[in-house]
Design a protein around this motif. Sequence first.
Motif, PDB file in Angstrom:
ATOM      1  N   VAL A   1       1.001  -1.179  -0.017  1.00  0.00           N
ATOM      2  CA  VAL A   1       0.022   0.005  -0.010  1.00  0.00           C
ATOM      3  C   VAL A   1       0.877   1.251  -0.001  1.00  0.00           C
ATOM      4  N   LEU A   2       0.541   2.242  -0.819  1.00  0.00           N
ATOM      5  CA  LEU A   2       1.375   3.296  -0.913  1.00  0.00           C
ATOM      6  C   LEU A   2       0.681   4.564  -0.139  1.00  0.00           C
ATOM      7  N   MET A   3       1.515   4.952   1.041  1.00  0.00           N
ATOM      8  CA  MET A   3       0.818   6.112   1.731  1.00  0.00           C
ATOM      9  C   MET A   3       1.667   7.233   1.536  1.00  0.00           C
ATOM     10  N   GLY A   4       0.764   8.294   1.373  1.00  0.00           N
ATOM     11  CA  GLY A   4       1.312   9.692   1.188  1.00  0.00           C
ATOM     12  C   GLY A   4       0.329  10.579   1.083  1.00  0.00           C
ATOM     13  N   TYR A   5       0.671  11.577   0.331  1.00  0.00           N
ATOM     14  CA  TYR A   5      -0.232  13.010  -0.041  1.00  0.00           C
ATOM     15  C   TYR A   5      -0.363  13.131  -1.443  1.00  0.00           C
ATOM     16  N   TYR A   6      -1.376  13.809  -1.986  1.00  0.00           N
ATOM     17  CA  TYR A   6      -1.768  13.970  -3.168  1.00  0.00           C
ATOM     18  C   TYR A   6      -0.814  14.849  -4.083  1.00  0.00           C
ATOM     19  N   ASN A   7      -0.235  15.739  -3.397  1.00  0.00           N
ATOM     20  CA  ASN A   7       0.763  16.501  -4.514  1.00  0.00           C
ATOM     21  C   ASN A   7       1.493  15.696  -5.441  1.00  0.00           C
TER      22      ASN A   7
ATOM     23  N   GLY B   1       3.349  -3.110  -9.239  1.00  0.00           N
ATOM     24  CA  GLY B   1       2.886  -3.897  -8.367  1.00  0.00           C
ATOM     25  C   GLY B   1       2.281  -3.488  -6.820  1.00  0.00           C
ATOM     26  N   ILE B   2       1.832  -2.249  -7.176  1.00  0.00           N
ATOM     27  CA  ILE B   2       1.014  -1.772  -5.874  1.00  0.00           C
ATOM     28  C   ILE B   2      -0.339  -2.102  -5.830  1.00  0.00           C
ATOM     29  N   ASP B   3      -0.770  -2.274  -4.686  1.00  0.00           N
ATOM     30  CA  ASP B   3      -2.150  -2.934  -4.314  1.00  0.00           C
ATOM     31  C   ASP B   3      -3.145  -1.939  -4.018  1.00  0.00           C
ATOM     32  N   GLY B   4      -2.736  -0.958  -3.198  1.00  0.00           N
ATOM     33  CA  GLY B   4      -3.753   0.003  -2.590  1.00  0.00           C
ATOM     34  C   GLY B   4      -2.887   1.317  -2.307  1.00  0.00           C
ATOM     35  N   LEU B   5      -3.872   2.172  -1.949  1.00  0.00           N
ATOM     36  CA  LEU B   5      -3.397   3.781  -1.723  1.00  0.00           C
ATOM     37  C   LEU B   5      -4.072   4.203  -0.551  1.00  0.00           C
ATOM     38  N   ILE B   6      -3.260   4.846   0.277  1.00  0.00           N
ATOM     39  CA  ILE B   6      -3.770   5.617   1.395  1.00  0.00           C
ATOM     40  C   ILE B   6      -3.331   7.168   1.094  1.00  0.00           C
ATOM     41  N   VAL B   7      -4.120   7.947   0.814  1.00  0.00           N
ATOM     42  CA  VAL B   7      -3.822   9.397   0.501  1.00  0.00           C
ATOM     43  C   VAL B   7      -4.570  10.263   1.441  1.00  0.00           C
ATOM     44  N   VAL B   8      -3.852  10.878   2.482  1.00  0.00           N
ATOM     45  CA  VAL B   8      -4.449  11.316   3.647  1.00  0.00           C
ATOM     46  C   VAL B   8      -4.944  12.620   3.520  1.00  0.00           C
ATOM     47  N   ASP B   9      -4.871  13.156   2.577  1.00  0.00           N
ATOM     48  CA  ASP B   9      -5.351  14.684   2.450  1.00  0.00           C
ATOM     49  C   ASP B   9      -6.459  14.963   1.297  1.00  0.00           C
ATOM     50  N   LEU B  10      -6.885  13.670   0.765  1.00  0.00           N
ATOM     51  CA  LEU B  10      -8.093  13.796  -0.173  1.00  0.00           C
ATOM     52  C   LEU B  10      -9.338  13.259   0.650  1.00  0.00           C
ATOM     53  N   PRO B  11     -10.213  14.064   0.883  1.00  0.00           N
ATOM     54  CA  PRO B  11     -11.389  13.734   1.615  1.00  0.00           C
ATOM     55  C   PRO B  11     -12.485  13.047   0.576  1.00  0.00           C
ATOM     56  N   PRO B  12     -13.432  12.441   1.183  1.00  0.00           N
ATOM     57  CA  PRO B  12     -14.453  11.626   0.354  1.00  0.00           C
ATOM     58  C   PRO B  12     -14.961  12.410  -0.822  1.00  0.00           C
ATOM     59  N   GLU B  13     -15.244  13.851  -0.495  1.00  0.00           N
ATOM     60  CA  GLU B  13     -15.807  14.477  -1.422  1.00  0.00           C
ATOM     61  C   GLU B  13     -14.881  14.910  -2.651  1.00  0.00           C
ATOM     62  N   GLU B  14     -13.765  14.479  -2.671  1.00  0.00           N
ATOM     63  CA  GLU B  14     -12.731  14.766  -3.970  1.00  0.00           C
ATOM     64  C   GLU B  14     -12.656  13.284  -4.072  1.00  0.00           C
ATOM     65  N   ASP B  15     -13.540  12.248  -4.189  1.00  0.00           N
ATOM     66  CA  ASP B  15     -13.529  10.935  -4.862  1.00  0.00           C
ATOM     67  C   ASP B  15     -13.376  10.699  -6.182  1.00  0.00           C
ATOM     68  N   ASP B  16     -13.872  11.766  -6.872  1.00  0.00           N
ATOM     69  CA  ASP B  16     -13.810  11.502  -8.290  1.00  0.00           C
ATOM     70  C   ASP B  16     -12.317  11.849  -8.786  1.00  0.00           C
ATOM     71  N   GLU B  17     -11.563  12.452  -7.868  1.00  0.00           N
ATOM     72  CA  GLU B  17     -10.160  13.051  -8.370  1.00  0.00           C
ATOM     73  C   GLU B  17      -9.311  11.801  -8.438  1.00  0.00           C
ATOM     74  N   LEU B  18      -9.350  10.972  -7.325  1.00  0.00           N
ATOM     75  CA  LEU B  18      -8.221   9.771  -7.598  1.00  0.00           C
ATOM     76  C   LEU B  18      -8.836   8.344  -6.780  1.00  0.00           C
ATOM     77  N   CYS B  19     -10.042   8.459  -6.039  1.00  0.00           N
ATOM     78  CA  CYS B  19     -10.459   7.153  -5.290  1.00  0.00           C
ATOM     79  C   CYS B  19     -11.241   6.290  -6.450  1.00  0.00           C
ATOM     80  N   ILE B  20     -12.110   6.999  -7.206  1.00  0.00           N
ATOM     81  CA  ILE B  20     -12.922   5.974  -8.002  1.00  0.00           C
ATOM     82  C   ILE B  20     -12.019   5.759  -9.204  1.00  0.00           C
ATOM     83  N   PRO B  21     -11.067   6.569  -9.770  1.00  0.00           N
ATOM     84  CA  PRO B  21     -10.169   6.164 -10.902  1.00  0.00           C
ATOM     85  C   PRO B  21      -9.288   5.064 -10.459  1.00  0.00           C
ATOM     86  N   ALA B  22      -8.822   5.124  -9.216  1.00  0.00           N
ATOM     87  CA  ALA B  22      -7.967   4.103  -8.557  1.00  0.00           C
ATOM     88  C   ALA B  22      -8.683   2.757  -8.550  1.00  0.00           C
ATOM     89  N   SER B  23      -9.719   2.701  -7.960  1.00  0.00           N
ATOM     90  CA  SER B  23     -10.666   1.547  -7.776  1.00  0.00           C
ATOM     91  C   SER B  23     -11.060   0.790  -9.319  1.00  0.00           C
TER      92      SER B  23
END
Length: 263
Positions: free
Chosen positions: A98-104, A122-144
Motif C-alpha cells: 500500500v502506498l501511503m502519502g499525499y496527493y501533491n 505491483g502496488i495494490d492500494g493507496l492511502i492518500v490522507v489529504d483527499l477527503p471523500p468529497e474529492e473521490d472523483d479525483e483519485l479514489c474512483i479512478p484508482a478503484s
Amino acid sequence: MTRIDAKFAELKAASKKAFVSYIMAGDPDYQRSLEIMKGLPEAGVDIIELGVPFTDPMADGPTIQLAGQRALAGGMTLEKTLQMAREFREDDDTTPIVLMGYYNPIYNRGVERFLTDAKDAGIDGLIVVDLPPEEDDELCIPASEAGLNFIRLATPTTDDKRLPKVLENTSGFVYYVSITGITGAAAAEAADVAPEVARIKAQTDLPVIVGFGIRTPETAQTIASVADGCVVGSAIVGEIAKGAPVSGVLDFVRGLAEGAHRA
C-alpha cells in the motif's frame, strides 16, 4: 480480487489477525530501505505500507517527518518509490503493498499516468490522507477502476453522520486512527479502540485495522485483539533513525508481528 483482499481472506481462514508495517521509502537510503522492505514478509509482516516522502506531511509526527526529510535529502522521489516496489516484486509477488502519502506528488505526475505506473509496479492500494471523500472523483474512483484498493482513514472524530461518507468508496480495509492527532503522538488503548472498531464494523464488511500509538509487541497484541489487525509505523521508523542495522530493524518488526499474531 486484489492481493489485499486475498491476504485478508487467507488470514480469516487461519483465524489470524493482520500485522501491517510502515516504512518510509528511501530512509535511511534507497538500498537499505529496499533491503528492509524485502525482509518484512519473513519477519511476519502481512501487508507493507510504503511511505512516499513529501515536503509537507501534515498528518505525520516528528519521527516520520524526519524520515521523509532524510529520504528527500537522499534524492528519493515518487518514481524511485515505484522502482522500490518493482524491485521488491522481483522476489515477492504475493505480499500486498500500500502506498501511503499525499496527493501533491500524484497530481504532479498526473493521475492516469500514476495509476498505470503504480499498477505496473505491483502496488495494490493507496492511502492518500489529504483527499477527503468529497474529492473521490479525483483519485479514489479512478484508482478503484484501475484495480487498486483505496483505503480510507476513520478517526475518533468521525461521527455516525460522517462515517457512511467515509466508507462509501473505501475498499481493501478501513484504517482506524486510534488517537486524535499526528502519528507517534500517544499510546493506543484497547479499551478506547474496541467500541470504535465495533461501531465501524456495524456499517461495513471490510476489515478494520488500527494504527497510531502502537510501539510494543504487547500493545500490538491488545489492539489487534479488538480489531482485524494493527499497523505500526513510527516505532519501526524510529529504529531505523537510531541507525539500527537491517537485521536489528527486522528483529524489532518480528517481535511486533508476533505480538499481533498472538491476538
